[in-house]
Write a protein that holds these residues in place. Structure first.
Motif, PDB file in Angstrom:
ATOM      1  N   PRO A 408       0.334  -4.254 -11.997  1.00 58.45           N
ATOM      2  CA  PRO A 408       0.368  -3.648 -13.341  1.00 58.45           C
ATOM      3  C   PRO A 408       1.322  -4.423 -14.247  1.00 58.45           C
ATOM      4  O   PRO A 408       2.399  -4.854 -13.811  1.00 58.45           O
ATOM      5  N   ALA A 409       0.964  -4.607 -15.503  1.00 54.31           N
ATOM      6  CA  ALA A 409       1.759  -5.425 -16.424  1.00 54.31           C
ATOM      7  C   ALA A 409       3.157  -4.863 -16.647  1.00 54.31           C
ATOM      8  O   ALA A 409       4.101  -5.619 -16.896  1.00 54.31           O
ATOM      9  N   ASP A 410       3.307  -3.534 -16.542  1.00 52.44           N
ATOM     10  CA  ASP A 410       4.644  -2.969 -16.752  1.00 52.44           C
ATOM     11  C   ASP A 410       5.552  -3.196 -15.543  1.00 52.44           C
ATOM     12  O   ASP A 410       6.723  -2.800 -15.578  1.00 52.44           O
ATOM     13  N   GLN A 411       5.039  -3.867 -14.488  1.00 51.58           N
ATOM     14  CA  GLN A 411       5.849  -4.214 -13.322  1.00 51.58           C
ATOM     15  C   GLN A 411       6.137  -5.721 -13.252  1.00 51.58           C
ATOM     16  O   GLN A 411       6.734  -6.199 -12.295  1.00 51.58           O
ATOM     17  N   PHE A 412       5.718  -6.456 -14.277  1.00 52.52           N
ATOM     18  CA  PHE A 412       5.868  -7.908 -14.246  1.00 52.52           C
ATOM     19  C   PHE A 412       7.335  -8.359 -14.220  1.00 52.52           C
ATOM     20  O   PHE A 412       7.630  -9.473 -13.802  1.00 52.52           O
ATOM     21  N   TYR A 413       8.232  -7.495 -14.664  1.00 54.27           N
ATOM     22  CA  TYR A 413       9.650  -7.885 -14.714  1.00 54.27           C
ATOM     23  C   TYR A 413      10.340  -7.741 -13.351  1.00 54.27           C
ATOM     24  O   TYR A 413      11.491  -8.161 -13.174  1.00 54.27           O
ATOM     25  N   THR A 414       9.661  -7.200 -12.341  1.00 53.27           N
ATOM     26  CA  THR A 414      10.292  -6.953 -11.040  1.00 53.27           C
ATOM     27  C   THR A 414      10.254  -8.209 -10.166  1.00 53.27           C
ATOM     28  O   THR A 414       9.445  -9.111 -10.375  1.00 53.27           O
ATOM     29  N   GLY A 462      -3.239 -10.000 -25.941  1.00 51.41           N
ATOM     30  CA  GLY A 462      -2.790  -9.211 -24.797  1.00 51.41           C
ATOM     31  C   GLY A 462      -1.742  -9.893 -23.938  1.00 51.41           C
ATOM     32  O   GLY A 462      -1.804  -9.839 -22.700  1.00 51.41           O
ATOM     33  N   HIS A 463      -0.746 -10.522 -24.539  1.00 52.51           N
ATOM     34  CA  HIS A 463       0.322 -11.169 -23.772  1.00 52.51           C
ATOM     35  C   HIS A 463       1.211 -10.118 -23.107  1.00 52.51           C
ATOM     36  O   HIS A 463       1.541  -9.090 -23.726  1.00 52.51           O
ATOM     37  N   PRO A 464       1.626 -10.358 -21.874  1.00 51.05           N
ATOM     38  CA  PRO A 464       2.581  -9.437 -21.246  1.00 51.05           C
ATOM     39  C   PRO A 464       3.887  -9.392 -22.038  1.00 51.05           C
ATOM     40  O   PRO A 464       4.286 -10.378 -22.671  1.00 51.05           O
ATOM     41  N   MET A 465       4.564  -8.276 -21.974  1.00 49.61           N
ATOM     42  CA  MET A 465       5.809  -8.113 -22.710  1.00 49.61           C
ATOM     43  C   MET A 465       6.900  -9.049 -22.207  1.00 49.61           C
ATOM     44  O   MET A 465       7.807  -9.412 -22.953  1.00 49.61           O
ATOM     45  N   VAL A 466       6.815  -9.476 -20.922  1.00 50.57           N
ATOM     46  CA  VAL A 466       7.840 -10.395 -20.400  1.00 50.57           C
ATOM     47  C   VAL A 466       7.755 -11.755 -21.096  1.00 50.57           C
ATOM     48  O   VAL A 466       8.704 -12.536 -21.066  1.00 50.57           O
ATOM     49  N   MET A 467       6.635 -12.038 -21.767  1.00 49.93           N
ATOM     50  CA  MET A 467       6.473 -13.286 -22.500  1.00 49.93           C
ATOM     51  C   MET A 467       6.741 -13.111 -23.992  1.00 49.93           C
ATOM     52  O   MET A 467       6.723 -14.094 -24.743  1.00 49.93           O
ATOM     53  N   SER A 468       6.994 -11.880 -24.431  1.00 44.89           N
ATOM     54  CA  SER A 468       7.042 -11.592 -25.864  1.00 44.89           C
ATOM     55  C   SER A 468       8.209 -10.670 -26.192  1.00 44.89           C
ATOM     56  O   SER A 468       8.024  -9.474 -26.470  1.00 44.89           O
ATOM     57  N   PRO A 469       9.433 -11.197 -26.194  1.00 47.25           N
ATOM     58  CA  PRO A 469      10.605 -10.345 -26.379  1.00 47.25           C
ATOM     59  C   PRO A 469      10.744  -9.742 -27.768  1.00 47.25           C
ATOM     60  O   PRO A 469      11.533  -8.811 -27.956  1.00 47.25           O
ATOM     61  N   LEU A 470      10.000 -10.227 -28.742  1.00 46.01           N
ATOM     62  CA  LEU A 470      10.135  -9.710 -30.106  1.00 46.01           C
ATOM     63  C   LEU A 470       8.900  -8.944 -30.566  1.00 46.01           C
ATOM     64  O   LEU A 470       8.833  -8.497 -31.709  1.00 46.01           O
ATOM     65  N   ARG A 509      15.118  -5.702 -24.370  1.00 49.34           N
ATOM     66  CA  ARG A 509      14.342  -6.943 -24.187  1.00 49.34           C
ATOM     67  C   ARG A 509      15.261  -8.165 -24.206  1.00 49.34           C
ATOM     68  O   ARG A 509      15.079  -9.107 -23.430  1.00 49.34           O
ATOM     69  N   PHE A 510      16.214  -8.154 -25.128  1.00 44.00           N
ATOM     70  CA  PHE A 510      17.176  -9.258 -25.194  1.00 44.00           C
ATOM     71  C   PHE A 510      17.969  -9.368 -23.882  1.00 44.00           C
ATOM     72  O   PHE A 510      18.257 -10.470 -23.398  1.00 44.00           O
ATOM     73  N   MET A 511      18.300  -8.217 -23.300  1.00 39.09           N
ATOM     74  CA  MET A 511      19.061  -8.223 -22.048  1.00 39.09           C
ATOM     75  C   MET A 511      18.226  -8.816 -20.911  1.00 39.09           C
ATOM     76  O   MET A 511      18.747  -9.539 -20.055  1.00 39.09           O
ATOM     77  N   GLU A 512      16.905  -8.534 -20.899  1.00 40.09           N
ATOM     78  CA  GLU A 512      16.027  -9.126 -19.883  1.00 40.09           C
ATOM     79  C   GLU A 512      15.936 -10.632 -20.060  1.00 40.09           C
ATOM     80  O   GLU A 512      15.905 -11.387 -19.085  1.00 40.09           O
ATOM     81  N   GLN A 513      15.901 -11.088 -21.327  1.00 35.84           N
ATOM     82  CA  GLN A 513      15.919 -12.523 -21.598  1.00 35.84           C
ATOM     83  C   GLN A 513      17.227 -13.153 -21.102  1.00 35.84           C
ATOM     84  O   GLN A 513      17.242 -14.268 -20.577  1.00 35.84           O
ATOM     85  N   ALA A 514      18.309 -12.446 -21.287  1.00 31.49           N
ATOM     86  CA  ALA A 514      19.609 -12.961 -20.844  1.00 31.49           C
ATOM     87  C   ALA A 514      19.624 -13.160 -19.327  1.00 31.49           C
ATOM     88  O   ALA A 514      20.257 -14.093 -18.814  1.00 31.49           O
ATOM     89  N   LYS A 515      18.915 -12.291 -18.589  1.00 27.30           N
ATOM     90  CA  LYS A 515      18.835 -12.465 -17.136  1.00 27.30           C
ATOM     91  C   LYS A 515      18.108 -13.764 -16.790  1.00 27.30           C
ATOM     92  O   LYS A 515      18.508 -14.480 -15.877  1.00 27.30           O
TER      93      LYS A 515
END
Length: 593
Positions: A408-414, A462-470, A509-515
């Motif tokens: 699922p796309a909402d799990q792409f950050y894991t 339809g880009h995943p959110m992990v690719m689109s921080p803004l 989102r910015f914090m995820e980018q910082a990781k």
């Protein structure tokens, strides 16, 4: 001791009265004999009845045999002689012109052969591209100005002011000249229709060209030299001029398109404390007075959205961005973009707006919706810019292409999703450079399976959110953003999305980018607290759009290299073995000695 007078005698030089240069006694005698023979030949020719025109030899044949340094040195001495003689100023302050060459051609193209309009005075500035002499009293110059070519015919019987020979003997290919004369058309005996010309009464040197121009037969083809000496490229290659004119027309069209729809053009800072607005590696600089390290901007996005917060609901900026990344056929460290932001637009409005703007641009500057593009490897793409354009949903398209069901796309950050995508690219036999993140893997897969198939303009959505921080989250599918990119001939030309306006979500989102940055992704964005605070004051629902103007110009001028559409692309330093004096340095040393 006896060798010293001999050395002095050997070094004794004499002034050549024609060229003004210092030559040996033997060389001076040789030249005088050659000139006497030429004069005798001309006198003999003038006593004969006039016959059909013969092919004329270009002026300055002997000079054409010199190497560039020798030519430069000789030309500088000739111009210095004009200065010292004071009879001719080789660099006058002003020459009054009353004619544009394009208008001249249009107004006088119907003149019949052998006719002229002696009552019409033409005053125009031109650059000599070629010259021909028919004896001492007739000269022709092939000239250019404003991208238009014209012939100048100089006959001694029409001359006024300075004696004919003094007007012309010092002129060379490449010189800027002022021509005073009248329009007419020649009447050659070798063909039915003569050439539209300016029949000169007086020719004035406005600025000499001190360097030897490349041969008109071979032209200037070396790309390195063309990019490093763009002025020379423009002098010799009309196609280069046409490219930059079309570029200017494209920018003018985009500006007018937005102005007509009540957008306000603005300018935002080029130096920032944080490199935000795009995932890219920035250039660093330093402000001495503030003792502050700054970044050259990678995108104007965050500033433009702050203006929308402030109530400027439709804003755009056409300007330069700077990214410290690789140089290749489609990337230059500094480049030009158009970005606009419009309150109360979403991604669907933006797609319609993009189709209208880009297809209209193509039609306006090319006259058609169909264009042709040649790639570096010789492929020819027929591109149809007419709307509507195809739309491809990224994740379903990738699942179909790879034959694999994604998490699922909402799990792409894991971490679990990251391991899944690592296994997928290994299974597909693909490699990816470090740092390996979910975002970079999906981008790699998209390039391989979707972008490579986009020839005519195609929306990838339809880009995943992990690719689109803004970008704002899709209102229906968790983990997906409301974003699209447009690809043409496998290359991206624009990027757009419904803007994220929730300050809490934005900071997360910015914090995820910082990781990702901590993992080594130097392109990931930092947390911009100033922007987050601005969002807390309320950004209305907004759509944002960014277009790469350089790449768009490449497509509409059929250039596969971005260097062809930049006036002065960044180039590596030319590597030379040891220092060699330039012609100017050589001349300076000679003048000192």
């Amino acid at each position: 001791m006896s060798s010293q007078p001999e050395a002095e005698q050997a070094q004794k030089l004499y002034d050549d009265p024609v060229t003004g240069e210092k030559v040996s006694k033997t060389e001076l005698k040789r030249r005088q004999k050659q000139r006497e023979k030429a004069q005798a030949k001309e006198a003999k020719a003038q006593t004969k009845p006039q016959v059909a025109e013969k092919k004329a030899a270009p002026a300055g044949n002997l000079e054409d045999e010199l190497n560039p340094n020798q030519y430069f040195e000789l030309r500088c001495k000739q111009i210095d002689h004009l200065r010292s003689d004071r009879s001719i100023n080789p660099y006058p302050h002003k020459f009054h012109v009353n004619t544009k060459l394009a208008d001249f051609v249009k107004e006088h193209e119907n003149i019949e052969s052998g006719q002229g309009k002696e009552d019409v005075e033409i005053r125009v500035g031109l650059r000599i591209m070629a010259q021909r002499s028919y004896g001492a009293s007739l000269r022709f110059y092939d000239c250019k100005a404003e991208g238009v070519s014209i012939q100048v015919m100089c006959d001694a019987k029409n001359a006024s002011g300075t004696p004919f020979a003094e007007q012309h003997d010092h002129l060379r290919r490449g010189d800027w000249i002022g021509v005073i004369g009248f329009p007419g058309r020649t009447k050659p005996k070798s063909r039915d229709v003569g050439e539209l010309s300016i029949f000169a009464r007086e020719v004035v040197l406005l600025t000499p060209c001190l360097h030897q121009l490349p041969s008109s037969h071979f032209g200037l083809k070396d790309k390195e030299q063309r990019y490093r000496q763009r002025y020379l490229d423009l002098i010799l290659n009309d196609t280069t001029r046409a490219t930059f004119i079309r570029r200017a027309k494209m920018i003018s069209y985009l500006r007018q398109f937005l102005n007509d729809r009540d957008f306000l053009e603005v300018q935002t800072p080029m130096m920032n404390k944080i490199a935000g607005g795009a995932t890219a590696r920035p250039f660093k600089t330093f402000h001495n007075d503030l003792n502050m390290e700054l970044y050259m901007r990678v995108a104007p996005e965050l500033y433009l959205k702050q203006l929308v917060v402030g109530g400027l609901e439709r804003v755009y900026e056409i300007g330069r961005q700077f990214r410290n990344e690789d140089i290749d056929l489609t990337h230059n460290p500094e480049f030009t973009t158009l970005e606009f932001y419009c309150a109360f637009f979403d991604v669907h409005d933006l797609m319609d707006f993009t189709e209208e703007m880009i297809s209209g641009l193509v039609k306006s500057v090319t006259g058609s919706y169909q264009t042709e593009f040649h790639t570096v490897d010789g492929k020819v793409h027929q591109i149809n810019w007419e709307r509507p354009w195809p739309r491809i949903n990224m994740i379903p398209a990738l699942e179909e292409a790879t034959g694999t069901k994604f998490p699922p796309a909402d799990q792409f950050y894991t971490e679990e999703s990251l391991e899944f995508f690592k296994g997928l690219i290994e299974k597909l036999g693909m490699t990816i450079s470090a740092p390996v993140t979910t975002s970079r893997i999906i981008d790699k897969l998209t390039g391989e399976f979707i972008e490579s198939r986009c020839i005519s303009p195609t929306f990838i959505t339809g880009h995943p959110m992990v690719m689109s921080p803004l970008a704002k989250a899709d209102r229906a599918i968790p983990g997906i953003s409301e974003r699209f990119e447009v690809f043409v001939a496998t290359k991206e030309i624009c990027n757009s999305y419904t803007e994220l306006n929730d300050p809490i979500d934005q900071r997360r989102r910015f914090m995820e980018q910082a990781k990702d940055k901590d993992k080594g992704d130097i392109e990931a964005q930092l947390i911009d607290e100033t922007f987050c605070e601005a969002l807390e004051y309320g950004l209305p629902p907004t759509g944002g759009f960014g277009l790469g103007i350089d790449r768009m110009v490449m497509f509409l001028t059929d250039q596969y290299s971005i260097k062809e559409v930049l006036t002065f692309p960044l180039m590596k330093d030319a590597v030379e073995s040891g220092h060699k004096d330039t012609p100017a340095e050589t001349l300076a040393k000679l003048s000192v000695n």
